[in-house]
Design an enzyme around this catalytic site. Structure first.
Site, PDB file in Angstrom:
ATOM      1  N   GLU A 123      12.632   2.570  13.694  1.00  0.00           N
ATOM      2  CA  GLU A 123      11.434   3.711  13.502  1.00  0.00           C
ATOM      3  C   GLU A 123      10.392   3.505  14.324  1.00  0.00           C
ATOM      4  O   GLU A 123      10.212   2.750  15.065  1.00  0.00           O
ATOM      5  CB  GLU A 123      11.122   3.502  11.854  1.00  0.00           C
ATOM      6  CG  GLU A 123      10.688   2.376  11.589  1.00  0.00           C
ATOM      7  CD  GLU A 123      10.083   1.934  10.162  1.00  0.00           C
ATOM      8  OE1 GLU A 123       9.906   3.222   9.495  1.00  0.00           O
ATOM      9  OE2 GLU A 123      10.305   0.862   9.897  1.00  0.00           O
ATOM     10  N   LYS A 159       6.382  -1.653   1.784  1.00  0.00           N
ATOM     11  CA  LYS A 159       5.383  -1.093   2.396  1.00  0.00           C
ATOM     12  C   LYS A 159       4.206  -2.180   2.306  1.00  0.00           C
ATOM     13  O   LYS A 159       3.271  -1.902   1.351  1.00  0.00           O
ATOM     14  CB  LYS A 159       5.056   0.281   2.078  1.00  0.00           C
ATOM     15  CG  LYS A 159       4.217   1.147   2.850  1.00  0.00           C
ATOM     16  CD  LYS A 159       4.062   2.460   2.304  1.00  0.00           C
ATOM     17  CE  LYS A 159       3.169   3.321   3.207  1.00  0.00           C
ATOM     18  NZ  LYS A 159       3.320   3.404   4.662  1.00  0.00           N
ATOM     19  N   LEU A 184      11.204   1.552   6.856  1.00  0.00           N
ATOM     20  CA  LEU A 184      10.570   1.792   5.677  1.00  0.00           C
ATOM     21  C   LEU A 184      11.317   3.265   5.070  1.00  0.00           C
ATOM     22  O   LEU A 184      11.266   4.196   6.144  1.00  0.00           O
ATOM     23  CB  LEU A 184       9.010   1.915   5.840  1.00  0.00           C
ATOM     24  CG  LEU A 184       8.229   2.602   4.654  1.00  0.00           C
ATOM     25  CD1 LEU A 184       8.003   1.391   3.389  1.00  0.00           C
ATOM     26  CD2 LEU A 184       7.064   3.262   4.840  1.00  0.00           C
ATOM     27  N   TYR A 218       0.791  -1.215   0.222  1.00  0.00           N
ATOM     28  CA  TYR A 218      -0.065   0.060  -0.005  1.00  0.00           C
ATOM     29  C   TYR A 218       0.898   1.387  -0.100  1.00  0.00           C
ATOM     30  O   TYR A 218       2.087   1.251   0.101  1.00  0.00           O
ATOM     31  CB  TYR A 218      -1.000  -0.003   1.179  1.00  0.00           C
ATOM     32  CG  TYR A 218      -0.259   0.308   2.382  1.00  0.00           C
ATOM     33  CD1 TYR A 218       0.488  -0.391   3.297  1.00  0.00           C
ATOM     34  CD2 TYR A 218      -0.676   1.578   3.217  1.00  0.00           C
ATOM     35  CE1 TYR A 218       1.062  -0.260   4.351  1.00  0.00           C
ATOM     36  CE2 TYR A 218      -0.252   1.892   4.244  1.00  0.00           C
ATOM     37  CZ  TYR A 218       0.479   1.140   4.885  1.00  0.00           C
ATOM     38  OH  TYR A 218       1.508   1.458   6.350  1.00  0.00           O
TER      39      TYR A 218
HETATM   40  N1  PDD Z   1       3.013   5.216   7.519  1.00  0.00           N
HETATM   41  N2  PDD Z   1       7.746   4.133   8.713  1.00  0.00           N
HETATM   42  C1  PDD Z   1       6.404   3.224   8.564  1.00  0.00           C
HETATM   43  C2  PDD Z   1       6.507   1.954   9.439  1.00  0.00           C
HETATM   44  C3  PDD Z   1       5.403   3.993   8.155  1.00  0.00           C
HETATM   45  O1  PDD Z   1       4.155   3.260   8.218  1.00  0.00           O
HETATM   46  C4  PDD Z   1       5.504   5.129   7.478  1.00  0.00           C
HETATM   47  C5  PDD Z   1       4.373   5.775   6.924  1.00  0.00           C
HETATM   48  C6  PDD Z   1       6.687   5.774   7.672  1.00  0.00           C
HETATM   49  C7  PDD Z   1       6.933   7.341   7.036  1.00  0.00           C
HETATM   50  O2  PDD Z   1       6.614   7.253   5.599  1.00  0.00           O
HETATM   51  P1  PDD Z   1       6.458   8.364   4.767  1.00  0.00           P
HETATM   52  O3  PDD Z   1       7.250   9.431   5.078  1.00  0.00           O
HETATM   53  O4  PDD Z   1       6.471   7.977   3.328  1.00  0.00           O
HETATM   54  O5  PDD Z   1       4.880   8.469   5.170  1.00  0.00           O
HETATM   55  C8  PDD Z   1       7.833   5.303   8.058  1.00  0.00           C
HETATM   56  C9  PDD Z   1       1.867   5.924   6.856  1.00  0.00           C
HETATM   57  C10 PDD Z   1       1.642   7.412   6.679  1.00  0.00           C
HETATM   58  C11 PDD Z   1       0.652   5.242   7.198  1.00  0.00           C
HETATM   59  O6  PDD Z   1       0.867   3.989   7.286  1.00  0.00           O
HETATM   60  O7  PDD Z   1      -0.463   5.773   7.530  1.00  0.00           O
END
Ligand code: PDD
Length: 285
Positions: free
Chosen positions: A177, A144, A201, A31
């Site tokens: 993270e 992801k 991620l 996703y």
């Molecule tokens: N989450 N790490 C994890 C495990 C994440 O699920 C996310 C993002 C990030 C940050 O990624 P980005 O900068 O591309 O949003 C890091 C999204 C927002 C979610 O699952 O809602």
């Protein structure tokens, strides 16, 4: 709420899937979450690139080209006419009788919709609290994947403790993270964040903030900090599509620095929000 499902734009109540959908049965899918700001998609191209990488990593052939899925996103935005939202895009291997092996013939399930996203200005200004938790995830956190159970459990632990985020610490590795955010630390003016690797991620906001730090000539070390170091930092913050650049002012009940958002965090936040406004005014892609 409008749902794009396998080629159709449906009312929420009409968007239904069979029980043997592999996303439900096996979390066999990937996703993306991308921001809409001022009626414009933010970094959609980078999100679609990452979706392609995630799909490739699980040997899933996306049933659309990048321009086709971009058209779906634009069409949702046109029909929903929202200014501020998060685009949620999910692709699973599809519907097939339950069997762990990939089905010989299957059509991937594609879901896209726009979900409310609000900016918590109060939290952005004053910061949020976090806890640390052991990182219980698998070895491919760079994908992801919709398989988010450890992240769900971590975030729930944070909620149970009345705080916003759970910072994951991988045994033998260090701070990886958050449950849905990337984590950054600042020590004596130098920024530390986990390197892009199988342990995290690689966030889209992370890549933007790295560029902003470079443009400000702020030193950045992409390395794993230990849990002990995390608690000694002058500043800690987290980034993601929906939490932007968010100060963390307390971890495990202990103040970070003086317990106020720090100057490096707030400078990067300011630059990040300026960039969003530039995108909203369509001066950037
Ligand atoms: N989450 N790490 C994890 C495990 C994440 O699920 C996310 C993002 C990030 C940050 O990624 P980005 O900068 O591309 O949003 C890091 C999204 C927002 C979610 O699952 O809602």
């Amino acid at each position: 709420m409008l749902i794009y499902l396998n080629g159709k734009y449906l009312d929420y109540s009409q968007a239904l899937l069979p029980v043997d959908e592999r996303g439900l049965q096996f979390a066999d899918g990937v996703y993306e979450v991308a921001l809409v700001w001022g009626g414009q998609f933010v970094d959609l191209e980078r999100h679609l690139e990452r979706l392609e990488r995630s799909a490739q990593a699980i040997e899933l052939d996306l049933p659309f080209t990048r321009s086709e899925i971009r058209d779906v996103a634009e069409e949702l935005l046109r029909r929903e006419a929202v200014k501020q939202a998060a685009l949620y895009l999910q692709v699973t291997r599809g519907v097939a009788p339950r069997d762990h092996r990939f089905p010989a013939v299957v059509q991937p399930t594609v879901i896209a919709y726009l979900k409310d996203a609000h900016m918590d200005r109060e939290a952005l200004q004053h910061g949020v609290k976090a806890i640390t938790v052991p990182d219980l995830r698998w070895l491919r956190c760079d994908i992801k994947s919709v398989s988010l159970l450890p992240n769900v459990l971590a975030r729930q632990q944070a909620a149970n403790r009345g705080v916003r985020e759970a910072i994951q610490v991988r045994s033998g590795v260090g701070v990886t993270e958050g449950s849905a955010t990337n984590i950054w630390m600042v020590h004596q003016g130098s920024i530390v964040t986990a390197p892009a690797s199988n342990w995290i991620l690689s966030g889209i906001v992370r890549s933007v903030v790295l560029d902003l730090a470079k443009s400000e000539k702020l030193p950045v070390a992409e390395r794993f900090a230990s849990a002990e170091e995390l608690l000694q930092m002058d500043e800690v913050f987290m980034t993601s599509t929906t939490s932007f650049v968010m100060p963390i002012i307390e971890i495990d009940g202990r103040k970070v620095g003086d317990g106020e958002p720090g100057p490096v965090t707030m400078r990067l936040q300011e630059l990040y929000l300026q960039r969003l406004d530039q995108i909203a005014h369509a001066t950037l892609g």
